[in-house]
Design a protein around this motif. Structure first.
Motif, PDB file in Angstrom:
ATOM      1  N   CYS A 109       2.756   2.992   2.923  1.00 34.44           N
ATOM      2  CA  CYS A 109       1.677   2.808   3.903  1.00 34.44           C
ATOM      3  C   CYS A 109       1.596   1.350   4.362  1.00 34.44           C
ATOM      4  O   CYS A 109       0.680   1.002   5.122  1.00 34.44           O
ATOM      5  CB  CYS A 109       0.338   3.238   3.298  1.00 34.44           C
ATOM      6  SG  CYS A 109       0.316   4.939   2.690  1.00 34.44           S
ATOM      7  N   GLN A 110       2.491   0.522   3.885  1.00 37.41           N
ATOM      8  CA  GLN A 110       2.643  -0.879   4.286  1.00 37.41           C
ATOM      9  C   GLN A 110       1.467  -1.746   3.852  1.00 37.41           C
ATOM     10  O   GLN A 110       1.492  -2.354   2.797  1.00 37.41           O
ATOM     11  CB  GLN A 110       2.902  -0.982   5.790  1.00 37.41           C
ATOM     12  CG  GLN A 110       4.172  -0.265   6.218  1.00 37.41           C
ATOM     13  CD  GLN A 110       4.450  -0.332   7.687  1.00 37.41           C
ATOM     14  OE1 GLN A 110       3.620  -0.758   8.487  1.00 37.41           O
ATOM     15  NE2 GLN A 110       5.628   0.105   8.074  1.00 37.41           N
ATOM     16  N   MET A 111       0.433  -1.829   4.664  1.00 34.48           N
ATOM     17  CA  MET A 111      -0.706  -2.712   4.395  1.00 34.48           C
ATOM     18  C   MET A 111      -1.961  -1.892   4.116  1.00 34.48           C
ATOM     19  O   MET A 111      -2.114  -0.774   4.623  1.00 34.48           O
ATOM     20  CB  MET A 111      -0.959  -3.642   5.580  1.00 34.48           C
ATOM     21  CG  MET A 111       0.244  -4.467   5.984  1.00 34.48           C
ATOM     22  SD  MET A 111       0.674  -5.742   4.790  1.00 34.48           S
ATOM     23  CE  MET A 111      -0.589  -6.959   5.135  1.00 34.48           C
TER      24      MET A 111
ATOM     25  N   ALA B 182      -4.381   6.482  -1.330  1.00 33.47           N
ATOM     26  CA  ALA B 182      -3.394   5.410  -1.333  1.00 33.47           C
ATOM     27  C   ALA B 182      -3.948   4.191  -2.066  1.00 33.47           C
ATOM     28  O   ALA B 182      -5.156   3.953  -2.082  1.00 33.47           O
ATOM     29  CB  ALA B 182      -3.009   5.036   0.090  1.00 33.47           C
ATOM     30  N   ASP B 183      -3.058   3.415  -2.658  1.00 34.36           N
ATOM     31  CA  ASP B 183      -3.474   2.236  -3.402  1.00 34.36           C
ATOM     32  C   ASP B 183      -2.382   1.181  -3.310  1.00 34.36           C
ATOM     33  O   ASP B 183      -1.235   1.476  -2.940  1.00 34.36           O
ATOM     34  CB  ASP B 183      -3.747   2.594  -4.857  1.00 34.36           C
ATOM     35  CG  ASP B 183      -4.686   1.606  -5.538  1.00 34.36           C
ATOM     36  OD1 ASP B 183      -5.075   0.608  -4.894  1.00 34.36           O
ATOM     37  OD2 ASP B 183      -5.025   1.838  -6.701  1.00 34.36           O
ATOM     38  N   GLU B 184      -2.724  -0.042  -3.682  1.00 38.73           N
ATOM     39  CA  GLU B 184      -1.773  -1.138  -3.653  1.00 38.73           C
ATOM     40  C   GLU B 184      -1.048  -1.262  -4.988  1.00 38.73           C
ATOM     41  O   GLU B 184      -1.649  -1.066  -6.053  1.00 38.73           O
ATOM     42  CB  GLU B 184      -2.495  -2.449  -3.341  1.00 38.73           C
ATOM     43  CG  GLU B 184      -3.036  -2.517  -1.922  1.00 38.73           C
ATOM     44  CD  GLU B 184      -3.803  -3.800  -1.661  1.00 38.73           C
ATOM     45  OE1 GLU B 184      -3.622  -4.381  -0.570  1.00 38.73           O
ATOM     46  OE2 GLU B 184      -4.574  -4.214  -2.549  1.00 38.73           O
TER      47      GLU B 184
ATOM     48  N   MET C 187       0.849  -1.191   0.000  1.00 41.44           N
ATOM     49  CA  MET C 187       0.000   0.000   0.000  1.00 41.44           C
ATOM     50  C   MET C 187       0.886   1.243   0.000  1.00 41.44           C
ATOM     51  O   MET C 187       1.767   1.383   0.863  1.00 41.44           O
ATOM     52  CB  MET C 187      -0.905   0.009   1.233  1.00 41.44           C
ATOM     53  CG  MET C 187      -1.981   1.079   1.209  1.00 41.44           C
ATOM     54  SD  MET C 187      -3.317   0.620   0.087  1.00 41.44           S
ATOM     55  CE  MET C 187      -4.620   1.739   0.632  1.00 41.44           C
ATOM     56  N   VAL C 188       0.685   2.140  -0.970  1.00 48.67           N
ATOM     57  CA  VAL C 188       1.505   3.341  -1.080  1.00 48.67           C
ATOM     58  C   VAL C 188       0.625   4.535  -1.435  1.00 48.67           C
ATOM     59  O   VAL C 188      -0.478   4.379  -1.969  1.00 48.67           O
ATOM     60  CB  VAL C 188       2.606   3.194  -2.159  1.00 48.67           C
ATOM     61  CG1 VAL C 188       3.561   2.060  -1.814  1.00 48.67           C
ATOM     62  CG2 VAL C 188       1.997   2.990  -3.537  1.00 48.67           C
ATOM     63  N   LEU C 189       1.142   5.706  -1.152  1.00 46.96           N
ATOM     64  CA  LEU C 189       0.499   6.951  -1.564  1.00 46.96           C
ATOM     65  C   LEU C 189       1.513   7.795  -2.316  1.00 46.96           C
ATOM     66  O   LEU C 189       2.583   8.107  -1.779  1.00 46.96           O
ATOM     67  CB  LEU C 189      -0.030   7.724  -0.354  1.00 46.96           C
ATOM     68  CG  LEU C 189      -0.591   9.125  -0.637  1.00 46.96           C
ATOM     69  CD1 LEU C 189      -1.815   9.053  -1.546  1.00 46.96           C
ATOM     70  CD2 LEU C 189      -0.937   9.860   0.652  1.00 46.96           C
TER      71      LEU C 189
END
Length: 233
Positions: free
Chosen positions: A187-189, A199-201, A63-65
């Protein structure tokens, strides 16, 4: 089976991470600043409960932004326009960690142990770990902390003692990171809370490719000097 870390700072290849639980890679080692920095540079982070050994993770997907993709909802945008709060960076790192370690609804205990606080406290003293704080009437109302290497920011935990306090600190931090040229926030998970911010994976391979480029850029050492009231500047 997962690897047990020795005294070296080497981690197993990320391809060895388990599918279930997602991303569990290794156990053991310590929380020294050198090991934490080596882990973050490799796309790995620690997470474990007090009755467990130190566990190291690299989930897939991740998970990242992207700071440019930050989404601020209408109601939060209205809150941000008010000046009844102040946002500061790096003025109360230990207090923010203590707030994040506090009890939460429907949770028992905390994963932010004294050892975690000591390890990240050392990263803060070295200029790599940072806090974003929301102050209301002179009191710390909420905030978050994380780690910065190059132009990569790794979010760790947040807390709030007043409505929207952690969200206010988060938006100010993301906008500031954007202006400093940070390309990604880890954002890790997945959580729905972070998804609402945009944020999205992404696949772990894509995350590592971006990570390699961003961590190779010059650091922005702390303390980060930032104070603002109202909308992020």
């Amino acid at each position: 089976m997962i690897a047990w870390l020795d005294a070296s700072l080497r981690f197993p290849p990320l391809a060895h991470a388990l599918v279930e639980p997602n991303g569990l890679l290794a156990a053991g080692g310590d929380l020294s600043a050198a090991r934490l920095l080596a882990a973050y540079r490799a796309g790995i982070f620690p997470w474990y409960m007090p009755d467990e050994p130190i566990l190291w993770w690299s989930p897939d997907p991740r998970m990242v932004l992207v700071p440019d993709d930050l989404h601020v909802g209408r109601s939060l945008a209205k809150v941000l326009r008010h000046r009844a709060y102040e946002v500061r960076f790096d003025t109360a790192f230990d207090a923010v960690m203590a707030g994040c370690a506090g009890p939460r609804d429907a949770e028992h205990g905390t994963w932010i142990s004294d050892a975690i606080r000591a390890g990240y406290g050392e990263l803060h003293r070295l200029g790599f770990a940072h806090s974003a704080e929301c102050w209301i009437d002179g009191e710390l109302a909420g905030g978050l902390y994380g780690v910065a290497i190059g132009r990569m920011f790794y979010g760790e935990s947040m807390f709030a003692r007043a409505p929207d306090a952690s969200k206010i600190a988060f938006v100010h931090l993301v906008r500031w990171l954007q202006r400093q040229g940070f390309g990604l926030i880890d954002c890790q998970m997945r959580t729905e809370h972070l998804a609402r911010f945009g944020a999205d994976e992404i696949p772990r391979g894509d995350f590592l490719a971006r990570l390699e480029k961003l961590t190779a850029q010059p650091d922005v050492p702390g303390p980060w000097l930032y104070r603002a009231q109202g909308e992020p500047r």
